[in-house]
Design a protein around this motif. Structure first.
Motif, PDB file in Angstrom:
ATOM      1  N   UNK A  80       0.826  -1.213   0.000  1.00 27.90           N
ATOM      2  CA  UNK A  80       0.000   0.000   0.000  1.00 27.90           C
ATOM      3  C   UNK A  80       0.857   1.259   0.000  1.00 27.90           C
ATOM      4  N   UNK A  81       1.994   1.209   0.704  1.00 29.95           N
ATOM      5  CA  UNK A  81       2.856   2.385   0.818  1.00 29.95           C
ATOM      6  C   UNK A  81       3.981   2.427  -0.193  1.00 29.95           C
ATOM      7  N   UNK A  82       3.802   1.743  -1.319  1.00 29.81           N
ATOM      8  CA  UNK A  82       4.865   1.696  -2.335  1.00 29.81           C
ATOM      9  C   UNK A  82       5.343   3.079  -2.732  1.00 29.81           C
ATOM     10  N   UNK A  83       4.425   4.017  -2.813  1.00 28.69           N
ATOM     11  CA  UNK A  83       4.777   5.373  -3.258  1.00 28.69           C
ATOM     12  C   UNK A  83       4.793   6.381  -2.114  1.00 28.69           C
ATOM     13  N   UNK A  84       5.091   5.901  -0.910  1.00 34.30           N
ATOM     14  CA  UNK A  84       5.203   6.823   0.220  1.00 34.30           C
ATOM     15  C   UNK A  84       6.205   7.922  -0.136  1.00 34.30           C
ATOM     16  N   UNK A  85       5.890   9.207   0.114  1.00 34.86           N
ATOM     17  CA  UNK A  85       6.771  10.303  -0.294  1.00 34.86           C
ATOM     18  C   UNK A  85       8.118  10.321   0.420  1.00 34.86           C
ATOM     19  N   UNK A  91      13.500   2.774  -2.087  1.00 30.94           N
ATOM     20  CA  UNK A  91      14.411   3.256  -1.051  1.00 30.94           C
ATOM     21  C   UNK A  91      14.567   2.224   0.062  1.00 30.94           C
ATOM     22  N   UNK A  92      13.495   1.498   0.371  1.00 28.55           N
ATOM     23  CA  UNK A  92      13.591   0.435   1.370  1.00 28.55           C
ATOM     24  C   UNK A  92      14.653  -0.579   0.954  1.00 28.55           C
ATOM     25  N   UNK A  93      14.616  -0.985  -0.309  1.00 27.05           N
ATOM     26  CA  UNK A  93      15.603  -1.955  -0.807  1.00 27.05           C
ATOM     27  C   UNK A  93      17.009  -1.378  -0.747  1.00 27.05           C
ATOM     28  N   UNK A  94      17.146  -0.119  -1.131  1.00 29.14           N
ATOM     29  CA  UNK A  94      18.473   0.510  -1.118  1.00 29.14           C
ATOM     30  C   UNK A  94      19.043   0.556   0.294  1.00 29.14           C
ATOM     31  N   UNK A 135      -0.628   5.566   9.623  1.00 29.01           N
ATOM     32  CA  UNK A 135      -1.472   4.571   8.966  1.00 29.01           C
ATOM     33  C   UNK A 135      -1.024   4.303   7.535  1.00 29.01           C
ATOM     34  N   UNK A 136      -0.269   5.234   6.951  1.00 25.99           N
ATOM     35  CA  UNK A 136       0.204   5.041   5.585  1.00 25.99           C
ATOM     36  C   UNK A 136       1.656   4.631   5.475  1.00 25.99           C
ATOM     37  N   UNK A 137       2.319   4.401   6.598  1.00 28.44           N
ATOM     38  CA  UNK A 137       3.734   4.037   6.591  1.00 28.44           C
ATOM     39  C   UNK A 137       3.921   2.630   6.028  1.00 28.44           C
ATOM     40  N   UNK A 138       4.839   2.431   5.086  1.00 28.50           N
ATOM     41  CA  UNK A 138       5.096   1.081   4.586  1.00 28.50           C
ATOM     42  C   UNK A 138       5.521   0.105   5.684  1.00 28.50           C
ATOM     43  N   UNK A 160       0.758   3.872  18.990  1.00 26.05           N
ATOM     44  CA  UNK A 160      -0.074   5.025  18.641  1.00 26.05           C
ATOM     45  C   UNK A 160       0.072   5.265  17.143  1.00 26.05           C
ATOM     46  N   UNK A 161      -1.052   5.264  16.434  1.00 29.82           N
ATOM     47  CA  UNK A 161      -1.030   5.467  14.994  1.00 29.82           C
ATOM     48  C   UNK A 161      -1.761   6.759  14.630  1.00 29.82           C
ATOM     49  N   UNK A 162      -1.198   7.516  13.724  1.00 26.74           N
ATOM     50  CA  UNK A 162      -1.826   8.743  13.248  1.00 26.74           C
ATOM     51  C   UNK A 162      -2.214   8.548  11.784  1.00 26.74           C
ATOM     52  N   UNK A 163      -3.176   9.313  11.354  1.00 26.21           N
ATOM     53  CA  UNK A 163      -3.674   9.188   9.987  1.00 26.21           C
ATOM     54  C   UNK A 163      -3.096  10.295   9.101  1.00 26.21           C
ATOM     55  N   UNK A 164      -3.068  10.007   7.822  1.00 25.55           N
ATOM     56  CA  UNK A 164      -2.712  10.998   6.799  1.00 25.55           C
ATOM     57  C   UNK A 164      -1.307  11.558   6.956  1.00 25.55           C
ATOM     58  N   UNK A 165      -0.389  10.757   7.494  1.00 23.59           N
ATOM     59  CA  UNK A 165       0.999  11.176   7.643  1.00 23.59           C
ATOM     60  C   UNK A 165       1.903  10.191   6.909  1.00 23.59           C
ATOM     61  N   UNK A 166       3.024  10.654   6.376  1.00 23.00           N
ATOM     62  CA  UNK A 166       3.966   9.744   5.727  1.00 23.00           C
ATOM     63  C   UNK A 166       4.888   9.095   6.758  1.00 23.00           C
ATOM     64  N   UNK A 167       5.787   8.278   6.275  1.00 20.98           N
ATOM     65  CA  UNK A 167       6.819   7.696   7.125  1.00 20.98           C
ATOM     66  C   UNK A 167       7.652   8.811   7.760  1.00 20.98           C
ATOM     67  N   UNK A 168       8.098   8.572   9.015  1.00 19.35           N
ATOM     68  CA  UNK A 168       8.975   9.518   9.726  1.00 19.35           C
ATOM     69  C   UNK A 168       8.368  10.922   9.750  1.00 19.35           C
ATOM     70  N   UNK A 169       7.182  11.031  10.321  1.00 19.10           N
ATOM     71  CA  UNK A 169       6.400  12.272  10.274  1.00 19.10           C
ATOM     72  C   UNK A 169       6.695  13.236  11.414  1.00 19.10           C
ATOM     73  N   UNK A 170       7.548  12.862  12.348  1.00 20.87           N
ATOM     74  CA  UNK A 170       7.732  13.690  13.535  1.00 20.87           C
ATOM     75  C   UNK A 170       8.127  15.126  13.219  1.00 20.87           C
TER      76      UNK A 170
END
Length: 218
Positions: A80-85, A91-94, A135-138, A160-170
């Motif tokens: 689902x998060x293949x195109x996470x910004x 990038x995960x593979x790299x 919720x959108x983090x790969x 704790x999960x937040x919505x509508x945020x990308x990976x590493x949203x802090x």
């Protein structure tokens, strides 16, 4: 604490300390018995390990969008998060291949590299843990599974999960994103509670809770 790759390092440190404690305990149980200490999934020879009996586990562990699993296995959240910004699949593979290059002596499923694969015996020794996710983090599914295992093993753990945020949203909290700001407030309160668990001179644990608002100011 640690975010993303930093979360991997923080969790891996706990795994390593727990592994050392298990091996030291086995050494004591087998001392003088002539038995050989098991290795198996630990992947370390006891004779080659330095004793870390003076090292102590952290009193608490807070992870934000941690990379707990360096393997490249697909999960629903990774698809689902293949195109996470922030963390697209490429990038995960790299990152994984750079951290653990092909041919290295450490497997991607080694628990020190991927805490996700730590055994139950290791995870039940973990300190109180808080995991923050989007919720959108790969990496969401890995965090959910990790938290579930900790709770099942009796560890004080929460996610704790937040919505509508990308990976590493802090970092978005300082930019005014309300979801990120609320998560930071809740995490700060949790850290305050952990810091207030102190030992008195008699070794008793004192736990102090924090209210959302000061009663006097209310």
């Amino acid at each position: 604490t640690g975010e993303a790759a930093g979360g991997n390092l923080a969790a891996a440190l706990c795994v390593k300390l727990c592994m050392d404690k298990l091996f030291e305990g086995e050494a004591g149980d087998n001392r003088g018995s002539g038995d050989t200490l098991p290795t198996g999934e630990m992947q370390y020879e006891f004779a080659s390990r330095k004793s870390s009996s003076n090292a102590r586990l952290p009193d608490a562990l807070m992870l934000s969008c941690p990379m707990l699993n360096m393997s490249l296995e697909l999960t629903p959240s990774r698809v689902k998060g293949t195109n996470d910004p922030v963390l697209p699949s490429g990038l995960i593979k790299t990152i994984s291949d750079s951290y653990l290059p092909l041919g290295t002596c450490v497997e991607k499923t080694d628990p020190v590299a991927s805490p996700y694969y730590a055994s139950d015996d290791i995870l039940r020794l973990f300190p109180p843990t808080l995991i923050c996710e989007s919720s959108g983090d790969p990496l969401l599914d890995d965090s959910v599974d990790f938290n579930t295992r900790l709770k099942r093993l009796g560890v004080e753990s929460d996610l704790k999960a937040v919505h509508n945020m990308p990976h590493a949203f802090w970092g978005l909290a300082s930019a005014g994103f309300p979801e990120a700001k609320q998560c930071m407030v809740e995490c700060s309160s949790w850290l305050q509670m952990m810091f207030c668990r102190q030992h008195d001179d008699f070794g008793l644990v004192i736990e102090v809770g924090y209210e959302e608002e000061d009663e006097e100011s209310g």
